[in-house]
Each structure stands twice: as structure tokens, then as C-alpha cells.
Write a protein that holds these residues in place. Structure first.
Motif, PDB file in Angstrom:
ATOM      1  N   VAL A  25      51.558  45.917  -4.025  1.00 26.96           N
ATOM      2  CA  VAL A  25      52.500  46.690  -3.218  1.00 26.96           C
ATOM      3  C   VAL A  25      53.814  45.922  -3.155  1.00 26.96           C
ATOM      4  O   VAL A  25      53.825  44.717  -2.893  1.00 26.96           O
ATOM      5  CB  VAL A  25      51.975  46.922  -1.779  1.00 26.96           C
ATOM      6  CG1 VAL A  25      52.987  47.730  -0.971  1.00 26.96           C
ATOM      7  CG2 VAL A  25      50.623  47.613  -1.794  1.00 26.96           C
ATOM      8  N   ASN A  26      54.923  46.616  -3.390  1.00 30.13           N
ATOM      9  CA  ASN A  26      56.254  46.022  -3.241  1.00 30.13           C
ATOM     10  C   ASN A  26      57.220  47.147  -2.901  1.00 30.13           C
ATOM     11  O   ASN A  26      57.707  47.859  -3.784  1.00 30.13           O
ATOM     12  CB  ASN A  26      56.677  45.311  -4.523  1.00 30.13           C
ATOM     13  CG  ASN A  26      57.933  44.471  -4.326  1.00 30.13           C
ATOM     14  OD1 ASN A  26      58.386  44.291  -3.194  1.00 30.13           O
ATOM     15  ND2 ASN A  26      58.497  43.963  -5.402  1.00 30.13           N
ATOM     16  N   THR A  27      57.451  47.346  -1.617  1.00 29.79           N
ATOM     17  CA  THR A  27      58.202  48.526  -1.194  1.00 29.79           C
ATOM     18  C   THR A  27      58.982  48.248   0.089  1.00 29.79           C
ATOM     19  O   THR A  27      58.655  47.327   0.837  1.00 29.79           O
ATOM     20  CB  THR A  27      57.227  49.705  -0.969  1.00 29.79           C
ATOM     21  OG1 THR A  27      57.956  50.866  -0.554  1.00 29.79           O
ATOM     22  CG2 THR A  27      56.194  49.376   0.099  1.00 29.79           C
ATOM     23  N   ASN A  28      59.970  49.066   0.339  1.00 29.67           N
ATOM     24  CA  ASN A  28      60.728  49.036   1.589  1.00 29.67           C
ATOM     25  C   ASN A  28      60.330  50.175   2.521  1.00 29.67           C
ATOM     26  O   ASN A  28      60.928  50.362   3.574  1.00 29.67           O
ATOM     27  CB  ASN A  28      62.233  49.121   1.297  1.00 29.67           C
ATOM     28  CG  ASN A  28      62.716  47.914   0.527  1.00 29.67           C
ATOM     29  OD1 ASN A  28      62.265  46.802   0.751  1.00 29.67           O
ATOM     30  ND2 ASN A  28      63.654  48.142  -0.391  1.00 29.67           N
ATOM     31  N   SER A  29      59.322  50.934   2.110  1.00 29.95           N
ATOM     32  CA  SER A  29      58.880  52.088   2.888  1.00 29.95           C
ATOM     33  C   SER A  29      57.550  51.788   3.576  1.00 29.95           C
ATOM     34  O   SER A  29      56.561  51.446   2.909  1.00 29.95           O
ATOM     35  CB  SER A  29      58.722  53.308   1.974  1.00 29.95           C
ATOM     36  OG  SER A  29      57.989  54.332   2.614  1.00 29.95           O
ATOM     37  N   ASP A  31      55.565  53.954   5.034  1.00 30.87           N
ATOM     38  CA  ASP A  31      54.592  54.975   4.648  1.00 30.87           C
ATOM     39  C   ASP A  31      53.989  54.663   3.281  1.00 30.87           C
ATOM     40  O   ASP A  31      52.776  54.792   3.081  1.00 30.87           O
ATOM     41  CB  ASP A  31      55.249  56.361   4.626  1.00 30.87           C
ATOM     42  CG  ASP A  31      55.600  56.852   6.023  1.00 30.87           C
ATOM     43  OD1 ASP A  31      54.982  56.362   6.996  1.00 30.87           O
ATOM     44  OD2 ASP A  31      56.498  57.707   6.141  1.00 30.87           O
ATOM     45  N   GLU A  32      54.841  54.253   2.348  1.00 30.73           N
ATOM     46  CA  GLU A  32      54.349  53.919   1.018  1.00 30.73           C
ATOM     47  C   GLU A  32      53.452  52.682   1.078  1.00 30.73           C
ATOM     48  O   GLU A  32      52.425  52.600   0.396  1.00 30.73           O
ATOM     49  CB  GLU A  32      55.514  53.676   0.062  1.00 30.73           C
ATOM     50  CG  GLU A  32      55.072  53.415  -1.370  1.00 30.73           C
ATOM     51  CD  GLU A  32      56.253  53.215  -2.309  1.00 30.73           C
ATOM     52  OE1 GLU A  32      56.011  53.048  -3.520  1.00 30.73           O
ATOM     53  OE2 GLU A  32      57.416  53.240  -1.830  1.00 30.73           O
ATOM     54  N   PHE A  33      53.818  51.738   1.907  1.00 26.31           N
ATOM     55  CA  PHE A  33      53.033  50.521   2.074  1.00 26.31           C
ATOM     56  C   PHE A  33      51.613  50.836   2.522  1.00 26.31           C
ATOM     57  O   PHE A  33      50.626  50.391   1.924  1.00 26.31           O
ATOM     58  CB  PHE A  33      53.720  49.598   3.081  1.00 26.31           C
ATOM     59  CG  PHE A  33      52.816  48.607   3.747  1.00 26.31           C
ATOM     60  CD1 PHE A  33      52.248  47.563   3.027  1.00 26.31           C
ATOM     61  CD2 PHE A  33      52.524  48.721   5.105  1.00 26.31           C
ATOM     62  CE1 PHE A  33      51.414  46.648   3.655  1.00 26.31           C
ATOM     63  CE2 PHE A  33      51.690  47.813   5.722  1.00 26.31           C
ATOM     64  CZ  PHE A  33      51.131  46.775   5.000  1.00 26.31           C
ATOM     65  N   GLN A  39      44.803  52.663  -0.774  1.00 25.64           N
ATOM     66  CA  GLN A  39      44.338  53.136  -2.074  1.00 25.64           C
ATOM     67  C   GLN A  39      43.944  52.002  -3.016  1.00 25.64           C
ATOM     68  O   GLN A  39      42.995  52.118  -3.783  1.00 25.64           O
ATOM     69  CB  GLN A  39      45.428  53.978  -2.754  1.00 25.64           C
ATOM     70  CG  GLN A  39      45.690  55.317  -2.095  1.00 25.64           C
ATOM     71  CD  GLN A  39      46.919  56.011  -2.664  1.00 25.64           C
ATOM     72  OE1 GLN A  39      47.471  55.581  -3.683  1.00 25.64           O
ATOM     73  NE2 GLN A  39      47.342  57.089  -2.027  1.00 25.64           N
ATOM     74  N   ARG A  40      44.654  50.861  -2.940  1.00 28.26           N
ATOM     75  CA  ARG A  40      44.499  49.854  -3.976  1.00 28.26           C
ATOM     76  C   ARG A  40      44.015  48.487  -3.490  1.00 28.26           C
ATOM     77  O   ARG A  40      43.583  47.671  -4.298  1.00 28.26           O
ATOM     78  CB  ARG A  40      45.826  49.654  -4.710  1.00 28.26           C
ATOM     79  CG  ARG A  40      46.364  50.918  -5.359  1.00 28.26           C
ATOM     80  CD  ARG A  40      47.559  50.609  -6.225  1.00 28.26           C
ATOM     81  NE  ARG A  40      47.229  49.658  -7.294  1.00 28.26           N
ATOM     82  CZ  ARG A  40      48.129  49.121  -8.114  1.00 28.26           C
ATOM     83  NH1 ARG A  40      49.406  49.427  -7.965  1.00 28.26           N
ATOM     84  NH2 ARG A  40      47.763  48.278  -9.052  1.00 28.26           N
ATOM     85  N   SER A  58      60.569  45.367   4.512  1.00 33.15           N
ATOM     86  CA  SER A  58      60.075  44.920   3.218  1.00 33.15           C
ATOM     87  C   SER A  58      58.593  44.618   3.331  1.00 33.15           C
ATOM     88  O   SER A  58      58.171  43.935   4.269  1.00 33.15           O
ATOM     89  CB  SER A  58      60.838  43.677   2.751  1.00 33.15           C
ATOM     90  OG  SER A  58      60.318  43.201   1.533  1.00 33.15           O
ATOM     91  N   PHE A  59      57.812  45.139   2.378  1.00 33.02           N
ATOM     92  CA  PHE A  59      56.365  44.929   2.382  1.00 33.02           C
ATOM     93  C   PHE A  59      55.930  44.538   0.969  1.00 33.02           C
ATOM     94  O   PHE A  59      56.253  45.232   0.004  1.00 33.02           O
ATOM     95  CB  PHE A  59      55.624  46.203   2.799  1.00 33.02           C
ATOM     96  CG  PHE A  59      56.050  46.746   4.138  1.00 33.02           C
ATOM     97  CD1 PHE A  59      55.484  46.280   5.314  1.00 33.02           C
ATOM     98  CD2 PHE A  59      57.039  47.718   4.216  1.00 33.02           C
ATOM     99  CE1 PHE A  59      55.889  46.777   6.540  1.00 33.02           C
ATOM    100  CE2 PHE A  59      57.449  48.226   5.435  1.00 33.02           C
ATOM    101  CZ  PHE A  59      56.879  47.751   6.609  1.00 33.02           C
ATOM    102  N   LYS A  60      55.199  43.451   0.878  1.00 36.44           N
ATOM    103  CA  LYS A  60      54.745  42.991  -0.426  1.00 36.44           C
ATOM    104  C   LYS A  60      53.320  42.476  -0.314  1.00 36.44           C
ATOM    105  O   LYS A  60      52.995  41.710   0.590  1.00 36.44           O
ATOM    106  CB  LYS A  60      55.664  41.889  -0.964  1.00 36.44           C
ATOM    107  CG  LYS A  60      55.399  41.510  -2.415  1.00 36.44           C
ATOM    108  CD  LYS A  60      56.468  40.537  -2.908  1.00 36.44           C
ATOM    109  CE  LYS A  60      56.303  40.227  -4.377  1.00 36.44           C
ATOM    110  NZ  LYS A  60      57.372  39.314  -4.873  1.00 36.44           N
ATOM    111  N   VAL A  61      52.473  42.899  -1.255  1.00 35.96           N
ATOM    112  CA  VAL A  61      51.070  42.474  -1.266  1.00 35.96           C
ATOM    113  C   VAL A  61      50.678  42.121  -2.695  1.00 35.96           C
ATOM    114  O   VAL A  61      50.935  42.884  -3.628  1.00 35.96           O
ATOM    115  CB  VAL A  61      50.130  43.577  -0.734  1.00 35.96           C
ATOM    116  CG1 VAL A  61      48.681  43.078  -0.748  1.00 35.96           C
ATOM    117  CG2 VAL A  61      50.531  44.008   0.668  1.00 35.96           C
TER     118      VAL A  61
END
Length: 334
Positions: A25-29, A31-33, A39-40, A58-61
């Protein structure tokens, strides 16, 4: 503070999250995070509630599998609340930076500490702003199977309460070092982490790190020893030391200096099995360990089985399947 600095250095986080070669995951949203995480990454459902309305989120996994265990590295610039239904796994959160708050325990967890959840617990935590952490998801069946085989525990394991905040400075150094080794190895091209036998061994090291970082887990093993009569403890010590030999009940009676009836009663009450069934179960468990760590190109099922005194292939295969629900040849191919 010292362990926090060691954690930062060992995991090499100044260059980014551990396991950067596997970004999930690498997103600024937000909801998307949460959608991608469920899911993954998460093996079980999670429910998210944003506690931040500021811009620039910012979200990163990132993630790394080690046999059946999933290790995730997470960074979140925004604060949010996460809950779950009852867990089917062991779940461990190890902050690297920032704060994770456990609502169940009314505790803030920081670098140098960890937060343990046991199967059937529910997650109820708040991730603070700019928090970074490692998250371990350990399958219950794999962990308990390892404990039973490694520590010769027969019958069901009665778990004490394992949930809560654990100070990693009290025995958790090994766990941190093992995680750091896995983090560094994941950066190597054609990493040996992709080899099943290496991955299994590393997972077992992780299990040992978890056990010895947590007083409750150590008691889970020690408790089994404390409730055994002295004659049973002596018999088990003899069995473990002579596991490759043909051990008879007469051997155990001679070793323990008690009657056959006393020994059988002791095994029945403390191990829920007979002495001979205990020996057979331990032999089969040791065979399974060797099969899982071996290659079909280098050994055979019969060679390993005969080393433990099983010379009749059909009888051995039937007993093995009854215990592990698969044929020994299938274990060897894994």
C-alpha cells in the motif's frame, strides 16, 4: 531509549520502511488504504475510523512472508482507530516510531515495547500521527504445532492470558535481532527467504523470539512441566535422550524406579496418553520436522522413518496420516 535506537538502527529505517521491495500500500487516500489493507495484507477483517481530517495524509505498508507468518511494516501520517472481530491468529504490534494506543489495556505502546493479542481477542487500537510499526500475524495452528513438537508437549495446550503490553527490553532483544535479520535478508537479490526450508527455519526462530520475549508464553510451556509427576518427567527426559532407539515400557520402569501401573497412571493423568503412545507420537513429530527440513532430492521418507525405528512402510504411513492428515511423502515435497 536504548532499545528504540537499536531498533531504528537494526531495521535500517532511515532509508525507508523495512521490506521496501514489497510495497503493498502506498497512497494518500484513507479509503484506498483501508480497502487495500483488507484485500492484500490483513488475514482477518479490520474496521477503520479516521480520526484526522487534515490534508497531506500518507499511508504506506510493506510486507514479507516467512513461511506461514506475515510481517508487515506500516507508516501512517494520519491518526485512525482500528478494530476487529475475534482473532484467529496471534497478532503483535511493535512500534518503531510514534505511539499506538491499546483501548483494551488503556496503555500507550511506544518503541521498545510491543502489544500482543491472542486468538479470540479483538483488536481495539488507535494509531497516532506519524506512527511506524512492525505487525506480526502468526497462525495459531503453526505456532502451537511448533511448541508441541519442540517442547514435547502432548495433548492440548492450556494458554494463560497472553494479551497485553510487553517490554521488549526484558528478553525481547532476540526477537528484535531476528526481525532485523529478516529485514536485511529481504533486501538481498534472490533472497534465501524464498526457499521453503530457510523460511521454515526463520519462522521457528521467530517463534522462539516470541516465546522468550513474553513471560506468559514461557509459562505456557513451563506449566506443562510443573504439572507432571516426577516419574513422568524422568521418563520423558529418557525418551527425548533416546528417541532414535527402540524404547520399551520395561526401559521406562527401570529408569524411573516406579511400577508399570504408576507410570501408566502418571502419563494418563498428565499427558492424556500412554507411555508407548507418547513415544510413538514424539517419534512421528520428529520425523515430520526432519521431512519438512529436507529435500526429496537428498533423502527419502523410508530413510528418515527407519532412523526412528519404523521399518514397515505401510504401518508407518498409516500412523503418520492419522496424526497429521497427510502422507509423509507430501510433507517431504513441501
Amino acid at each position: 531509549m536504548e532499545l528504540k535506537m537499536n531498533l531504528l538502527a537494526l531495521l535500517d529505517v532511515h532509508s525507508g520502511l523495512p521490506f521496501e521491495n514489497n510495497i503493498i500500500v502506498n497512497t494518500n487516500s484513507f479509503d484506498e488504504f483501508q480497502d487495500r489493507l483488507n484485500q492484500r495484507v490483513a488475514l482477518e477483517s479490520r474496521y477503520f475510523d479516521s480520526m484526522d481530517s487534515s490534508r497531506g495524509e500518507s499511508f504506506k505498508v510493506t510486507a514479507q512472508r516467512v513461511n506461514t507468518t506475515r510481517i508487515s511494516a506500516c507508516y501512517h501520517s494520519a491518526s485512525f482507530h482500528v478494530t476487529s472481530p475475534p482473532l484467529e491468529t496471534y497478532h503483535v504490534i511493535i512500534p518503531i516510531n510514534g505511539v499506538v494506543t491499546s483501548n483494551h489495556h488503556h496503555r500507550e505502546v511506544v518503541a521498545g515495547q510491543s502489544l500482543f493479542f491472542t486468538p479470540n481477542d479483538t483488536v481495539d487500537v488507535v494509531w497516532g500521527r506519524d506512527s511506524m510499526a512492525l505487525v506480526l500475524t502468526v497462525e495459531m495452528e503453526s505456532f502451537l504445532s511448533y511448541v508441541k513438537q519442540q517442547y514435547s508437549v502432548i495433548g492440548e495446550i492450556t494458554e494463560p492470558s497472553l494479551s497485553g503490553v510487553v517490554d521488549l527490553s526484558q528478553g525481547g532483544g532476540s526477537l528484535v535481532n531476528i526481525l532485523a535479520t529478516i529485514s536485511r535478508e529481504s533486501q538481498v537479490p534472490s533472497s534465501s527467504l524464498n526457499r521453503s526450508n530457510v523460511s521454515r527455519h526463520l519462522e521457528h526462530l521467530l517463534f522462539e523470539g516470541l516465546i522468550f520475549s513474553h513471560q506468559g508464553m514461557k509459562k505456557m510451556i513451563d506449566l506443562d512441566d510443573r504439572i507432571k509427576p516426577a516419574c513422568v518427567k524422568r521418563a520423558i527426559d529418557y525418551i527425548v535422550d533416546n528417541i532414535h532407539r527402540d524404547i520399551s515400557l520395561a526401559d521406562l520402569v527401570k529408569e524411573t524406579h516406579v511400577s508399570k501401573r504408576t507410570l501408566e497412571k502418571g502419563f494418563s493423568s498428565s499427558c492424556q496418553t500412554s507411555p508407548m503412545a507418547y513415544i510413538r507420537r514424539l517419534k512421528l513429530s520428529r520425523i515430520r520436522q526432519e521431512l519438512m527440513g529436507s529435500s526429496p532430492e537428498k533423502t527419502t521418507v523410508s530413510a528418515i522413518a527407519e532412523n526412528y525405528g519404523f521399518y514397515h512402510a505401510s504401518n508407518f504411513t498409516a500412523r503418520y496420516y492419522q496424526l497429521f492428515a497427510e502422507n509423509p511423502s507430501e510433507t517431504l515435497k513441501k
